[in-house]
Design a protein around this motif. Structure first.
Motif, PDB file in Angstrom:
ATOM      1  N   ASN A   1       0.847  -1.186   0.000  1.00 55.35           N
ATOM      2  CA  ASN A   1       0.000   0.000   0.000  1.00 55.35           C
ATOM      3  C   ASN A   1       0.891   1.247   0.000  1.00 55.35           C
ATOM      4  O   ASN A   1       1.891   1.303   0.724  1.00 55.35           O
ATOM      5  N   ASP A   2       0.560   2.237  -0.802  1.00 58.50           N
ATOM      6  CA  ASP A   2       1.437   3.404  -0.993  1.00 58.50           C
ATOM      7  C   ASP A   2       1.850   4.062   0.318  1.00 58.50           C
ATOM      8  O   ASP A   2       3.034   4.366   0.528  1.00 58.50           O
ATOM      9  N   ASP A   3       0.889   4.321   1.205  1.00 52.54           N
ATOM     10  CA  ASP A   3       1.206   5.030   2.445  1.00 52.54           C
ATOM     11  C   ASP A   3       2.054   4.166   3.377  1.00 52.54           C
ATOM     12  O   ASP A   3       3.008   4.655   3.997  1.00 52.54           O
ATOM     13  N   LEU A   4       1.720   2.900   3.482  1.00 54.62           N
ATOM     14  CA  LEU A   4       2.496   1.987   4.320  1.00 54.62           C
ATOM     15  C   LEU A   4       3.910   1.821   3.782  1.00 54.62           C
ATOM     16  O   LEU A   4       4.899   1.860   4.536  1.00 54.62           O
ATOM     17  N   ARG A   5       4.010   1.655   2.457  1.00 50.88           N
ATOM     18  CA  ARG A   5       5.324   1.492   1.824  1.00 50.88           C
ATOM     19  C   ARG A   5       6.210   2.715   2.041  1.00 50.88           C
ATOM     20  O   ARG A   5       7.377   2.600   2.433  1.00 50.88           O
ATOM     21  N   ASN A   6       5.669   3.893   1.812  1.00 47.84           N
ATOM     22  CA  ASN A   6       6.464   5.113   1.954  1.00 47.84           C
ATOM     23  C   ASN A   6       6.903   5.329   3.397  1.00 47.84           C
ATOM     24  O   ASN A   6       8.025   5.792   3.652  1.00 47.84           O
ATOM     25  N   TRP A   7       6.040   5.005   4.337  1.00 51.31           N
ATOM     26  CA  TRP A   7       6.416   5.118   5.756  1.00 51.31           C
ATOM     27  C   TRP A   7       7.552   4.163   6.085  1.00 51.31           C
ATOM     28  O   TRP A   7       8.542   4.556   6.727  1.00 51.31           O
ATOM     29  N   ALA A   8       7.434   2.918   5.653  1.00 50.15           N
ATOM     30  CA  ALA A   8       8.474   1.930   5.962  1.00 50.15           C
ATOM     31  C   ALA A   8       9.810   2.319   5.336  1.00 50.15           C
ATOM     32  O   ALA A   8      10.873   2.135   5.952  1.00 50.15           O
ATOM     33  N   LEU A   9       9.780   2.866   4.123  1.00 50.01           N
ATOM     34  CA  LEU A   9      11.025   3.265   3.461  1.00 50.01           C
ATOM     35  C   LEU A   9      11.637   4.509   4.085  1.00 50.01           C
ATOM     36  O   LEU A   9      12.815   4.812   3.843  1.00 50.01           O
ATOM     37  N   SER A  10      10.872   5.225   4.913  1.00 46.59           N
ATOM     38  CA  SER A  10      11.409   6.406   5.596  1.00 46.59           C
ATOM     39  C   SER A  10      12.189   6.034   6.853  1.00 46.59           C
ATOM     40  O   SER A  10      12.808   6.906   7.483  1.00 46.59           O
ATOM     41  N   LEU A  11      12.169   4.753   7.218  1.00 43.00           N
ATOM     42  CA  LEU A  11      12.841   4.288   8.435  1.00 43.00           C
ATOM     43  C   LEU A  11      14.223   3.740   8.098  1.00 43.00           C
ATOM     44  O   LEU A  11      14.402   3.043   7.103  1.00 43.00           O
ATOM     45  N   PRO A  12      15.215   4.017   8.933  1.00 43.20           N
ATOM     46  CA  PRO A  12      16.569   3.528   8.660  1.00 43.20           C
ATOM     47  C   PRO A  12      16.705   2.029   8.885  1.00 43.20           C
ATOM     48  O   PRO A  12      15.835   1.396   9.505  1.00 43.20           O
ATOM     49  N   ILE A  13      17.804   1.492   8.398  1.00 46.76           N
ATOM     50  CA  ILE A  13      18.068   0.056   8.494  1.00 46.76           C
ATOM     51  C   ILE A  13      18.028  -0.423   9.941  1.00 46.76           C
ATOM     52  O   ILE A  13      17.545  -1.528  10.230  1.00 46.76           O
ATOM     53  N   GLU A  14      18.509   0.402  10.885  1.00 44.03           N
ATOM     54  CA  GLU A  14      18.538  -0.008  12.298  1.00 44.03           C
ATOM     55  C   GLU A  14      17.153  -0.280  12.858  1.00 44.03           C
ATOM     56  O   GLU A  14      17.021  -0.946  13.890  1.00 44.03           O
ATOM     57  N   ASN A  15      16.118   0.236  12.203  1.00 45.87           N
ATOM     58  CA  ASN A  15      14.747  -0.031  12.642  1.00 45.87           C
ATOM     59  C   ASN A  15      14.223  -1.368  12.130  1.00 45.87           C
ATOM     60  O   ASN A  15      13.109  -1.753  12.466  1.00 45.87           O
ATOM     61  N   LYS A  16      15.033  -2.028  11.328  1.00 40.23           N
ATOM     62  CA  LYS A  16      14.596  -3.263  10.690  1.00 40.23           C
ATOM     63  C   LYS A  16      15.468  -4.449  11.066  1.00 40.23           C
ATOM     64  O   LYS A  16      14.966  -5.552  11.305  1.00 40.23           O
ATOM     65  N   VAL A  17      16.783  -4.233  11.097  1.00 37.92           N
ATOM     66  CA  VAL A  17      17.734  -5.278  11.482  1.00 37.92           C
ATOM     67  C   VAL A  17      18.642  -4.714  12.563  1.00 37.92           C
ATOM     68  O   VAL A  17      19.282  -3.678  12.357  1.00 37.92           O
ATOM     69  N   SER A  18      18.699  -5.377  13.711  1.00 35.15           N
ATOM     70  CA  SER A  18      19.466  -4.871  14.851  1.00 35.15           C
ATOM     71  C   SER A  18      20.945  -5.224  14.724  1.00 35.15           C
ATOM     72  O   SER A  18      21.341  -6.029  13.875  1.00 35.15           O
ATOM     73  N   ALA A  19      21.746  -4.643  15.605  1.00 38.91           N
ATOM     74  CA  ALA A  19      23.185  -4.904  15.601  1.00 38.91           C
ATOM     75  C   ALA A  19      23.486  -6.376  15.872  1.00 38.91           C
ATOM     76  O   ALA A  19      24.501  -6.909  15.395  1.00 38.91           O
ATOM     77  N   ASP A  20      22.611  -7.033  16.641  1.00 38.24           N
ATOM     78  CA  ASP A  20      22.804  -8.471  16.898  1.00 38.24           C
ATOM     79  C   ASP A  20      22.078  -9.329  15.867  1.00 38.24           C
ATOM     80  O   ASP A  20      21.878 -10.528  16.061  1.00 38.24           O
ATOM     81  N   LEU A  21      21.680  -8.702  14.754  1.00 40.73           N
ATOM     82  CA  LEU A  21      21.132  -9.374  13.570  1.00 40.73           C
ATOM     83  C   LEU A  21      19.762 -10.011  13.805  1.00 40.73           C
ATOM     84  O   LEU A  21      19.404 -11.001  13.178  1.00 40.73           O
ATOM     85  N   ASN A  22      18.973  -9.411  14.679  1.00 39.23           N
ATOM     86  CA  ASN A  22      17.565  -9.772  14.766  1.00 39.23           C
ATOM     87  C   ASN A  22      16.840  -9.009  13.654  1.00 39.23           C
ATOM     88  O   ASN A  22      17.141  -7.850  13.387  1.00 39.23           O
ATOM     89  N   THR A  23      15.914  -9.646  12.982  1.00 38.65           N
ATOM     90  CA  THR A  23      15.261  -9.041  11.815  1.00 38.65           C
ATOM     91  C   THR A  23      13.790  -8.722  12.092  1.00 38.65           C
ATOM     92  O   THR A  23      13.216  -9.161  13.086  1.00 38.65           O
TER      93      THR A  23
END
Length: 577
Positions: A453-475
């Motif tokens: 969905n356009d709004d959901l997609r754009n919001w998710a792409l506005s978040l940095p990588i650290e919000n998705k994969v942690s330093a200890d590699l949790n996804t």
């Protein structure tokens, strides 16, 4: 979902009819060809939204005409913005009104999935949604433009020899999908790029972007807070509401029992006035996806169906699958047979439904694919090894890989970012969404990727990588945080599962299929005329060679045709809606 095609720069309406006849599976509820002195447009309809009947092309003053494939989820909003008395009841007419008012700027306003053709006496414009959910391909021959929803339509009217594009073949051999967003497996046949429109005017071809996906980036961790989780919940909720309203018919869900499909099912069922149907594929009763999907369906109150497959079904649908997939199948970044599993489950869903929801996009947006994100150096090793082998490394894709995935451990963070970007780009468009569209349309129904969905997609792409994969590699940090906050033990248990993926549904059958292909090649190993011999360095396994030989016969030798018995698999196994 529908099928569109056309010819511009000539009045060869017979070729438009020939193209349309090859894609009628996309729209079994009616079809038409409309002729102009400067071209012709073909359309076949899958009746999902709007009034019944053939309502395309939409035409103004017998000059400006529009054909459209897809769904406009902000239809009501855009319709209400039209001047008083100009509101319309169908999406093609809305696009026509918007184009007459705003020109190509109108494409920016549309939220949904779409492939659009606008034809006037002076120009042809082809436009495609931001991530390429809906396909659109074209070929320019002697200043004439041929376009269609599927490649096979163009092959049916191609008068000269059909050739493999070796650059695309090399990309598919390394990644498992064509990496270039404009290329296809065939010379002279191009895709309209996602988020762009291609204009043909006065013999010139110009490509312009109207939507750019924000590339991945490193920034600040802020995912573990109430605001982030609330944003995810709100966007999923509004997406589910909007999508559910956009259909006249009952709707279903692909349910694997993983976190993506579980959360999607939860939001859809919570917002539905009816009990939704969920579907799972398996070939072994002990399959973990099957077990969890059944638990989730019971917990969320859906009407659940299981489809047991086996090697025989895989083999019986292999040609049908390749015919509709229209691209090379190799074991690159993803499993070679994941899309076959989706194809078989699509057939099952089509027996009862015209619309179903799938989880494509969740992994790309929220950092799934644990192995890829946790082992970028390992992926780099694999890609370099495959690229070196293909044509002895004398390919453009080898140069790309050496630059972006070098043998240098200090570049691990850069490689992880590159992985996010190619997964969200060609990995999504030319692999997963390609599979979703081709397999659902093969059985005359529509698959909708809710997470895109356009709004959901754009919001998710506005978040940095650290919000998705942690330093200890949790996804998938945000999705897992949301699952924890639901206080539902089953949903949290699902979120803690190791990602398996669609191919696991056919784990046993895939092993048998590999054995079958090895046996087949033992019988044929002394035959020098098999097509794969010409491209020996492009393949790693006998299964890849088997699939390429079948692909070559269907698309190069037979110009995108298979025998009528194989194509009628669709008719034989799909009941009336």
């Amino acid at each position: 979902m529908c099928g569109i095609c056309g010819v511009y720069g000539t009045d060869e309406a017979d070729k438009t009819r020939r193209m349309l006849d090859s894609i009628l599976h996309r729209g079994p509820d009616g079809n038409t060809v409309h002729n102009f002195p400067w071209g012709s447009l073909g359309f076949c309809r899958l009746d999902i939204f709007g009034p019944p009947g053939i309502n395309q092309p939409a035409i103004f003053a017998n000059k400006t005409a529009v054909v459209f494939n897809g769904e406009i989820y902000n239809f009501n909003e855009l319709n209400s913005l039209l001047p008083d008395g100009e509101e319309v009841s169908d999406e093609a007419s809305l696009i026509l009104k918007l184009f007459l008012k705003d020109g190509v700027e109108c494409f920016k306003k549309i939220k949904g999935m779409f492939a659009i053709a606008v034809m006037t006496p002076d120009e042809l414009i082809l436009a495609r949604d931001a991530v390429g959910i809906k396909p659109l391909v074209y070929s320019v021959i002697n200043r004439k433009v041929y376009f269609a929803s599927e490649i096979k339509a163009l092959l049916r009217v191609k008068d000269d020899v059909i050739e493999i594009d070796e650059d695309a073949l090399a990309e598919a051999s390394v990644f498992g999908f064509v990496f270039d967003l404009e290329k296809t497996m065939f010379k002279g046949i191009k895709q309209v790029q996602p988020g762009s429109f291609t204009c043909f005017k006065n013999g010139q071809v110009n490509v312009s972007k109207f939507s750019e996906l924000k590339p991945s980036f490193y920034g600040t961790e802020n995912w573990d807070n109430a605001e982030t989780v609330a944003s995810f919940s709100r966007l999923m909720d509004t997406s589910a509401k909007a999508y559910l309203k956009h259909s006249k018919y009952s709707q279903a869900i692909y349910l694997s029992g993983g976190i993506d499909s579980t959360l999607m099912t939860s939001f859809l069922q919570n917002n539905s006035q009816e009990q939704l149907d969920t579907y799972t594929l398996y070939d072994n009763k002990k399959n973990e996806d099957r077990i969890f999907a059944a638990k989730v369906a019971d917990e969320l109150g859906t009407n659940h169906y299981e489809h047991k497959s086996d090697q025989n079904e895989c083999l019986s649908f292999l040609d049908h699958y390749l015919y509709h997939y229209e691209s090379l199948v190799t074991d690159g970044v993803f499993n070679v047979m994941g899309s076959l599993a989706f194809h078989l489950l699509s057939r099952k869903i089509s027996m009862k439904h015209k619309v179903a929801y799938c989880g494509e996009g969740a992994d790309e947006l929220f950092g799934g694919y644990y192995w890829l994100h946790s082992h970028p150096l390992g992926l780099g090793d694999r890609l370099r090894a495959r690229a070196r082998k293909v044509n002895n490394g004398k390919t453009a894709i080898n140069e790309y890989i050496l630059e972006n995935f070098p043998d240098d451990d200090s570049k691990e963070a850069d490689m992880r970012k590159n992985i996010f970007d190619f997964l969200m780009g060609p990995g999504l468009t030319n692999c997963h969404l390609w599979s979703v569209d081709r397999s659902s349309s093969a059985f005359s129904f529509e698959a909708r990727p809710l997470y895109l969905n356009d709004d959901l997609r754009n919001w998710a792409l506005s978040l940095p990588i650290e919000n998705k994969v942690s330093a200890d590699l949790n996804t998938k940090l945000i999705l897992k945080k949301y699952a924890l906050d639901t206080d539902n033990p089953l949903i949290y248990e699902v979120s803690a599962r190791k990602k398996i993926g669609m191919p696991a549904a056919l784990g046993a059958s895939l092993k048998q299929l590999i054995s079958y292909s090895e046996e087949e090649f033992k019988k044929k190993k002394n035959n020098p005329n098999l097509p794969h011999h010409q491209y020996a360095s492009f393949f790693n396994t006998d299964l890849e060679k088997l699939m390429f030989d079948k692909f070559y016969e269907i698309f190069i030798v037979n110009k995108g045709s298979i025998n009528s018995k194989t194509e009628k698999v669709n008719v034989a196994h799909t009941c009336s809606h």
